[in-house]
Design a protein around this motif. Sequence first.
Motif, short mmCIF file in Angstrom:
data_model
loop_
_atom_site.label_atom_id
_atom_site.label_comp_id
_atom_site.label_asym_id
_atom_site.label_seq_id
_atom_site.Cartn_x
_atom_site.Cartn_y
_atom_site.Cartn_z
N VAL A 297 0.88 -1.17 0.00
CA VAL A 297 0.00 0.00 0.00
C VAL A 297 0.92 1.21 0.00
CG1 VAL A 297 -1.81 1.24 1.27
CG2 VAL A 297 -1.61 -1.25 1.47
N GLN A 298 0.61 2.21 -0.80
CA GLN A 298 1.35 3.46 -0.69
C GLN A 298 0.37 4.56 -0.30
OE1 GLN A 298 4.13 4.53 -3.80
NE2 GLN A 298 5.39 2.71 -3.48
N LEU A 299 0.76 5.34 0.71
CA LEU A 299 -0.07 6.44 1.20
C LEU A 299 0.65 7.77 1.00
CD1 LEU A 299 -1.22 5.03 4.69
CD2 LEU A 299 -2.36 4.81 2.49
N GLY A 300 -0.11 8.78 0.62
CA GLY A 300 0.44 10.13 0.50
C GLY A 300 -0.47 11.13 1.19
N VAL A 301 0.12 12.19 1.70
CA VAL A 301 -0.65 13.28 2.30
C VAL A 301 -0.18 14.58 1.66
CG1 VAL A 301 -1.23 14.52 4.43
CG2 VAL A 301 -0.76 12.05 4.51
N VAL A 302 -1.13 15.34 1.13
CA VAL A 302 -0.81 16.59 0.47
C VAL A 302 -1.71 17.67 1.05
CG1 VAL A 302 -0.56 17.76 -1.76
CG2 VAL A 302 -0.37 15.27 -1.64
N ALA A 303 -1.15 18.84 1.34
CA ALA A 303 -1.96 19.96 1.81
C ALA A 303 -2.74 20.55 0.66
CB ALA A 303 -1.05 21.03 2.42
N ASP A 304 -4.00 20.87 0.90
CA ASP A 304 -4.73 21.66 -0.07
C ASP A 304 -4.26 23.11 0.09
OD1 ASP A 304 -6.59 22.20 -2.06
OD2 ASP A 304 -8.26 22.44 -0.67
N ARG A 305 -4.48 23.94 -0.93
CA ARG A 305 -4.26 25.37 -0.72
C ARG A 305 -5.20 25.78 0.41
NH1 ARG A 305 -8.23 28.39 -4.50
NH2 ARG A 305 -9.91 26.86 -4.54
N ASP A 308 -7.13 24.62 5.95
CA ASP A 308 -8.04 23.73 6.67
C ASP A 308 -8.34 22.40 6.02
OD1 ASP A 308 -9.22 25.10 4.61
OD2 ASP A 308 -11.22 24.92 5.49
N ARG A 309 -7.75 22.14 4.86
CA ARG A 309 -8.06 20.86 4.21
C ARG A 309 -6.79 20.17 3.74
NH1 ARG A 309 -12.83 22.34 0.05
NH2 ARG A 309 -14.08 23.55 1.53
#
Lengths: 350, 350, 350, 350
Positions: A297-305, A308-309
């Motif tokens: 499994v590969q997981l990524g986390v990216v900030a939205d502009r 708050d998201r």
Amino acid sequence: MTDPIDVAILGASGYTGAELVRLLLRHPHVRIAALTADRKAGQAMADVFPQFSGIELPRLTTIAEVDLDAIDLVFCALPHGTTQGVIADLFARKPSLKVVDLSADFRLADPAAYETWYGHPHQQLALQEEAAFGVVELNREAIAKARLVANPGCHSTTSILPVVPLLKDKLIHPDQIVITSATGMSGAGRAAKEEMLFSEVSEGVHAYGVGKHRHTAELDQEFDKAAGRPARATFTPLLIPMNRGIYATITVTLEGGATAEQLHETLARTYAGEPFVTVLPFGKVPQSRHVRGSNGVQLGVVADRGPDRAVLISTLDNLTKGASGQAVQNMNLICRFPETSGLEQLAIFP
Amino acid sequence: MTDPIDVAILGASGYTGAELVRLLLRHPHVRIAALTADRKAGQAMADVFPQFSGIELPRLTTIAEVDLDAIDLVFCALPHGTTQGVIADLFARKPSLKVVDLSADFRLADPAAYETWYGHPHQQLALQEEAAFGVVELNREAIAKARLVANPGCHSTTSILPVVPLLKDKLIHPDQIVITSATGMSGAGRAAKEEMLFSEVSEGVHAYGVGKHRHTAELDQEFDKAAGRPARATFTPLLIPMNRGIYATITVTLEGGATAEQLHETLARTYAGEPFVTVLPFGKVPQSRHVRGSNGVQLGVVADRGPDRAVLISTLDNLTKGASGQAVQNMNLICRFPETSGLEQLAIFP
Amino acid sequence: MTDPIDVAILGASGYTGAELVRLLLRHPHVRIAALTADRKAGQAMADVFPQFSGIELPRLTTIAEVDLDAIDLVFCALPHGTTQGVIADLFARKPSLKVVDLSADFRLADPAAYETWYGHPHQQLALQEEAAFGVVELNREAIAKARLVANPGCHSTTSILPVVPLLKDKLIHPDQIVITSATGMSGAGRAAKEEMLFSEVSEGVHAYGVGKHRHTAELDQEFDKAAGRPARATFTPLLIPMNRGIYATITVTLEGGATAEQLHETLARTYAGEPFVTVLPFGKVPQSRHVRGSNGVQLGVVADRGPDRAVLISTLDNLTKGASGQAVQNMNLICRFPETSGLEQLAIFP
Amino acid sequence: MTDPIDVAILGASGYTGAELVRLLLRHPHVRIAALTADRKAGQAMADVFPQFSGIELPRLTTIAEVDLDAIDLVFCALPHGTTQGVIADLFARKPSLKVVDLSADFRLADPAAYETWYGHPHQQLALQEEAAFGVVELNREAIAKARLVANPGCHSTTSILPVVPLLKDKLIHPDQIVITSATGMSGAGRAAKEEMLFSEVSEGVHAYGVGKHRHTAELDQEFDKAAGRPARATFTPLLIPMNRGIYATITVTLEGGATAEQLHETLARTYAGEPFVTVLPFGKVPQSRHVRGSNGVQLGVVADRGPDRAVLISTLDNLTKGASGQAVQNMNLICRFPETSGLEQLAIFP
């Protein structure tokens, strides 16, 4: 050295059945003792799946023909609805049996939820209560002592892995989870249906089960439990022209001043040391092709502009970690084999 | 009978250039008078795009070689950034020219927004102010009298068409819009890049530009205007293995007691009579393959479980309605041709 | 201006039926008066093929419901075997009818050949004798005066066009023709079969019907006639993961000192002025994607190393020139419409 | 237990390099000690191929940085032409080194043939003479004692395996061999070229290198040797839209009264006991997808209609048995490891 166990695969003529055979043929502690496929009973496995030409395998039989005395563990890859009766019957014949069920029949612990989503009352309430929910990384203790494990849905596993730890830590709003989960065709199985023909699927994309896909019930169950209150995810599956892979894009709203970086840290910490879950560096976006054919499994986390998201991305191979690979992983846990046994294959790319 | 006009296509060696040629060769009121491709100047169009073998077309030239006196309208299919200077120069040479620009250079009316999203100040502020935003169905009046039309982005058109009427009618929350927009590869253009190779793209899916894709700026501009206050969309594009098509899955939260059915009614009413926009019956889900190769858009509205959310689905062909088809539609409007001229091709399925 | 004719499409729920609808909806001299699909009778065409959503079309009916009095010409896109009886019945009801048959039932003029390849005697020998073989470019005279045209097979058309003129001119050995003909999936039709599922077809290739594909019979018939003696082609079809396209690679042995260049000259001369057949410059290799969606054929001739062999390459879209496009072309010829009417669509690439 | 050896992979940023890493990471007798990629030196392998995220691997370096003292065997996956100098230099620095070369530089034993097909004289004639041609099943003796093995081309391996035993037994005419060999895109490598973009390759097919593909030289060399006189094959490669797989359709003319069944018997006998070559039952047609991702080859023999011809079909995965898998098999032979070590992966289907 552990003694090998003897396993039966019920429903070996489908894709998850073939994937189980692929994995188990190379498992150091397992012998494939029986393969069933009611409508294709009597055929050689190589007739049904020519990739096994030249490899010794039991001939396909009916379930009734399987000698349960000689079987330690059963993988059940049968359609939902009929599965519950089959498994009840197996346990009636041999209570000491271990069963890993790849159908949806024992995934929902709540009989009411089952009835709502599947349209009929569950017929095996005691077994339903007994079954452990088989997302290995989040439920090892229960699985390890279970006789019956309900292997979760492919979409469910993909979204549960990134979301549940964040709900537990109260980093995201339980009622603001929007999931779009793109899947390849192999998850739809091998039944001949017009809408699954090559020309109906290639060179295009469409959503299906919008607002009512049954994997939503599994998400609800696990998200509610993690959040400690009713969560609300909107879940939209997409069908895209590829064989293998699930790719979930999960938009979340941060709670209590949490940052996207904190989400990443939580996931990285949760899955540190896990052999099959890789959390990519913060901001990196996974691709489904980089887990193809593996149990990874590969997981990524990216900030939205905006503050708050965030967007969580989770990908796995629907036939491996999303079905048969996770089933083997569950077996490994139940049988006290090393958890990676038979699952060391690396992803195939390109 | 209208007299035919003479058009030039700047940037004819890219995919949107070829699509313009495909459409304009069968347009009853247009003559293709010039084709440019600076690096391939001197070649025949059939060398660059062999589908035109056996068809008479001007040889590729540089932009400088185009005789503007003989040109009524220019389609500009050049990279963003350099386009603004080229167009300023065209108008300097011939102020009466009409230009439909397929680049991003004139899509944002606000110089500050342009600078934020593109990383440098706009060089042609007067033209930027003058340009009309070319989503035809929502901006006909301005386009019809424009000298310069900014053809919108393919993702932008796909999401603007379903969302803007709902924001205008205050049926959905402006700050709760989550868009996942899957696109085929032709939108990425024809430049040779490793990440666009067949083996890097087929049999897999991945998100890109998460939290920062520039089409977000176009969505902001149009959503803010429609809502009458700052809106907030989270926009995640996915790249999937197909040539043509954009498929937006838009999760919205209903405002003020609106129902999903009302959303559907509003869209059905807004687009009744539009030749290119089809609103499917309530609850029906479109598929990208059913608009492939045509200038059509298909919209669907589905209720989420629970009362407060709905999923909008919008699909179009990124090279046709998402680029060259809409450009021709803009030309038709500017030149007072029937709006469907040259755009009657039906979708190709399978 | 010619008066429009009224046509019926029998078998409109299959892919060739849909392709006929696509082409005929834009044909200036045709009205689609009836669409049949026995098992889907009563449904709207847009339910069966959503690309026609929003377009006015007759509802699907049974064949029996078609009012033949109001029909000038019938396109018959039904399965082979049953077709011969249906067409005999149509002519019995209305002898003045024109019929373009897309099935294989009337392609073979020799009753013995039919029986050999199809395993049962032909039931309509008089009609079999009457039918014209519909490779338009090579058989215009007979087609123009026919009441019944047998639209040839997609593989057949692809190989007949380059080979027949060379056999007629005695430039190649009739008994040394080796054809590998790769086809996309749409040629296999829309029936739900396991081997046509996306996951069975994508990411792979296989031959089928090796040594016994029925289109071989059509090749034999036309090659024998052209050579003036029994020819012998070895014909191997390949199934590849794409929707549309046939691509024949034909290895030939040169006869009587002919050169590969002479082969090219003969084909170039034969097809000069043909609106749908483009012979590429000597040595250039066509690609199937450059005729996709169009009625075009691209032919290439390349010398093998060594003096005595050449490779002919021929490609067309199996649903257009290989089926429905050629059927429309046959109709145009029969009805004295311009031969390109309704067939002007350019190829879609990418 | 054999001691592990230390290997270097030169050219690890290409597809065959990645495939070597995939296989060798699970090889019980091998340590990956060095990975080179001149232009990407300094990067982590996971940056270049994210499927290796979370897996420990040496960082990419230049070739010059590799400490040859610590290396037992080198896999050379560099472009042809430059490879010969690199390998000469390696041997100059360490004569005891073993090298498996995946380029074309040492495949042709005849300097004149090399010059003809590659357009320049070979620069390392002594090494050219020394190299063993690495089709393992047909050349084990020479490979086992070689210091330098030339891993054959992917198309070459595919056609040599079925044809050579039949030529040796004089069952087929050496001058009547017609090969059409369809390949997926991964064989074209990872260099960014316009003609390899997804949109240029998907949904279509085309031949390339007609009459002049360089693998023809390898076929000539092996076919001539097997036949004992000059053979003549016409070889046409096709590029089809898939990642992995080669699929050769080989039309042969039977010699001296041989039958297609005899061809089958010969191949079945030749490859009986071979772990990687499966001869399907007579008349059965293999599919490329059934060897995908494995080191397996599937061979089929089908009679053509008429007595004198047969069609041989051969398929393998171009990156595995067609390149890196065979390279590992060659290493196993040289190093006296079990021949299947590291190559036990089963095919992935679907």
